[in-house]
Design a protein around this motif. Sequence first.
Motif, PDB file in Angstrom:
ATOM      1  N   ALA A 177      37.995  19.940  41.497  1.00 47.60           N
ATOM      2  CA  ALA A 177      36.593  20.293  41.287  1.00 47.60           C
ATOM      3  C   ALA A 177      35.756  19.098  40.846  1.00 47.60           C
ATOM      4  O   ALA A 177      34.614  18.952  41.247  1.00 47.60           O
ATOM      5  CB  ALA A 177      36.493  21.398  40.246  1.00 47.60           C
ATOM      6  N   LEU A 178      36.333  18.251  40.028  1.00 51.72           N
ATOM      7  CA  LEU A 178      35.604  17.126  39.453  1.00 51.72           C
ATOM      8  C   LEU A 178      36.568  15.958  39.305  1.00 51.72           C
ATOM      9  O   LEU A 178      37.311  15.878  38.324  1.00 51.72           O
ATOM     10  CB  LEU A 178      35.051  17.545  38.089  1.00 51.72           C
ATOM     11  N   PRO A 179      36.567  15.050  40.277  1.00 49.31           N
ATOM     12  CA  PRO A 179      37.524  13.937  40.245  1.00 49.31           C
ATOM     13  C   PRO A 179      37.375  13.057  39.000  1.00 49.31           C
ATOM     14  O   PRO A 179      36.277  12.885  38.469  1.00 49.31           O
ATOM     15  CB  PRO A 179      37.180  13.136  41.503  1.00 49.31           C
ATOM     16  N   ALA A 180      38.484  12.514  38.558  1.00 50.16           N
ATOM     17  CA  ALA A 180      38.496  11.636  37.384  1.00 50.16           C
ATOM     18  C   ALA A 180      37.549  10.454  37.572  1.00 50.16           C
ATOM     19  O   ALA A 180      36.892  10.017  36.624  1.00 50.16           O
ATOM     20  CB  ALA A 180      39.914  11.146  37.114  1.00 50.16           C
ATOM     21  N   LYS A 181      37.437   9.954  38.791  1.00 45.92           N
ATOM     22  CA  LYS A 181      36.544   8.828  39.087  1.00 45.92           C
ATOM     23  C   LYS A 181      35.096   9.193  38.751  1.00 45.92           C
ATOM     24  O   LYS A 181      34.349   8.385  38.212  1.00 45.92           O
ATOM     25  CB  LYS A 181      36.676   8.458  40.561  1.00 45.92           C
ATOM     26  N   THR A 182      34.703  10.419  39.046  1.00 39.65           N
ATOM     27  CA  THR A 182      33.349  10.875  38.738  1.00 39.65           C
ATOM     28  C   THR A 182      33.147  10.983  37.234  1.00 39.65           C
ATOM     29  O   THR A 182      32.115  10.558  36.702  1.00 39.65           O
ATOM     30  CB  THR A 182      33.078  12.240  39.404  1.00 39.65           C
ATOM     31  N   LEU A 183      34.121  11.550  36.540  1.00 36.94           N
ATOM     32  CA  LEU A 183      34.004  11.680  35.088  1.00 36.94           C
ATOM     33  C   LEU A 183      33.870  10.330  34.401  1.00 36.94           C
ATOM     34  O   LEU A 183      33.120  10.184  33.430  1.00 36.94           O
ATOM     35  CB  LEU A 183      35.211  12.429  34.524  1.00 36.94           C
ATOM     36  N   LYS A 184      34.582   9.343  34.910  1.00 38.84           N
ATOM     37  CA  LYS A 184      34.569   8.009  34.306  1.00 38.84           C
ATOM     38  C   LYS A 184      33.153   7.426  34.299  1.00 38.84           C
ATOM     39  O   LYS A 184      32.771   6.720  33.373  1.00 38.84           O
ATOM     40  CB  LYS A 184      35.526   7.086  35.055  1.00 38.84           C
ATOM     41  N   GLU A 185      32.349   7.752  35.316  1.00 36.41           N
ATOM     42  CA  GLU A 185      30.967   7.265  35.387  1.00 36.41           C
ATOM     43  C   GLU A 185      30.141   7.742  34.190  1.00 36.41           C
ATOM     44  O   GLU A 185      29.120   7.142  33.858  1.00 36.41           O
ATOM     45  CB  GLU A 185      30.298   7.753  36.670  1.00 36.41           C
ATOM     46  N   PHE A 186      30.562   8.846  33.560  1.00 33.38           N
ATOM     47  CA  PHE A 186      29.829   9.429  32.440  1.00 33.38           C
ATOM     48  C   PHE A 186      30.594   9.278  31.116  1.00 33.38           C
ATOM     49  O   PHE A 186      30.351  10.005  30.160  1.00 33.38           O
ATOM     50  CB  PHE A 186      29.546  10.905  32.729  1.00 33.38           C
ATOM     51  N   SER A 187      31.509   8.318  31.072  1.00 36.77           N
ATOM     52  CA  SER A 187      32.334   8.045  29.882  1.00 36.77           C
ATOM     53  C   SER A 187      33.161   9.252  29.472  1.00 36.77           C
ATOM     54  O   SER A 187      33.333   9.534  28.281  1.00 36.77           O
ATOM     55  CB  SER A 187      31.466   7.583  28.708  1.00 36.77           C
ATOM     56  N   LEU A 188      33.673   9.978  30.453  1.00 40.48           N
ATOM     57  CA  LEU A 188      34.496  11.158  30.205  1.00 40.48           C
ATOM     58  C   LEU A 188      35.827  11.019  30.917  1.00 40.48           C
ATOM     59  O   LEU A 188      36.017  10.150  31.764  1.00 40.48           O
ATOM     60  CB  LEU A 188      33.776  12.415  30.707  1.00 40.48           C
ATOM     61  N   ARG A 189      36.747  11.912  30.568  1.00 41.25           N
ATOM     62  CA  ARG A 189      38.031  12.003  31.270  1.00 41.25           C
ATOM     63  C   ARG A 189      38.489  13.450  31.212  1.00 41.25           C
ATOM     64  O   ARG A 189      37.967  14.253  30.424  1.00 41.25           O
ATOM     65  CB  ARG A 189      39.070  11.075  30.658  1.00 41.25           C
ATOM     66  N   HIS A 190      39.438  13.792  32.051  1.00 41.16           N
ATOM     67  CA  HIS A 190      39.956  15.152  32.031  1.00 41.16           C
ATOM     68  C   HIS A 190      40.626  15.419  30.687  1.00 41.16           C
ATOM     69  O   HIS A 190      41.298  14.542  30.143  1.00 41.16           O
ATOM     70  CB  HIS A 190      40.979  15.367  33.155  1.00 41.16           C
ATOM     71  N   PRO A 191      40.449  16.619  30.147  1.00 41.32           N
ATOM     72  CA  PRO A 191      41.079  16.932  28.863  1.00 41.32           C
ATOM     73  C   PRO A 191      42.601  16.990  28.990  1.00 41.32           C
ATOM     74  O   PRO A 191      43.126  17.409  30.007  1.00 41.32           O
ATOM     75  CB  PRO A 191      40.504  18.298  28.502  1.00 41.32           C
ATOM     76  N   SER A 192      43.268  16.564  27.942  1.00 39.94           N
ATOM     77  CA  SER A 192      44.728  16.609  27.938  1.00 39.94           C
ATOM     78  C   SER A 192      45.248  17.791  27.121  1.00 39.94           C
ATOM     79  O   SER A 192      46.441  18.024  27.059  1.00 39.94           O
ATOM     80  CB  SER A 192      45.297  15.295  27.394  1.00 39.94           C
TER      81      SER A 192
END
Length: 61
Positions: A22-37
């Motif tokens: 739904a939301l690739p890690a590459k996209t999240l990185k642009e907003f200083s985010l990452r997938h939750p662990s």
Amino acid sequence: MDTHSTKRHLVWQVGVPTLDAALPAKTLKEFSLRHPSRPSQALPPTADIDGLLAALDTKAA
């Protein structure tokens, strides 16, 4: 998000096979985010939540 404390949390409910689908890690990185662990995880202070939500709104339109 709790605006009355220094902790910022995001509750995510996903209806897709994987979060990355739904939301690739590459996209999240642009907003200083990452997938939750883990289910409950604090957002980093540099997270650009408003930017991410604006990008998602643009993409949904």
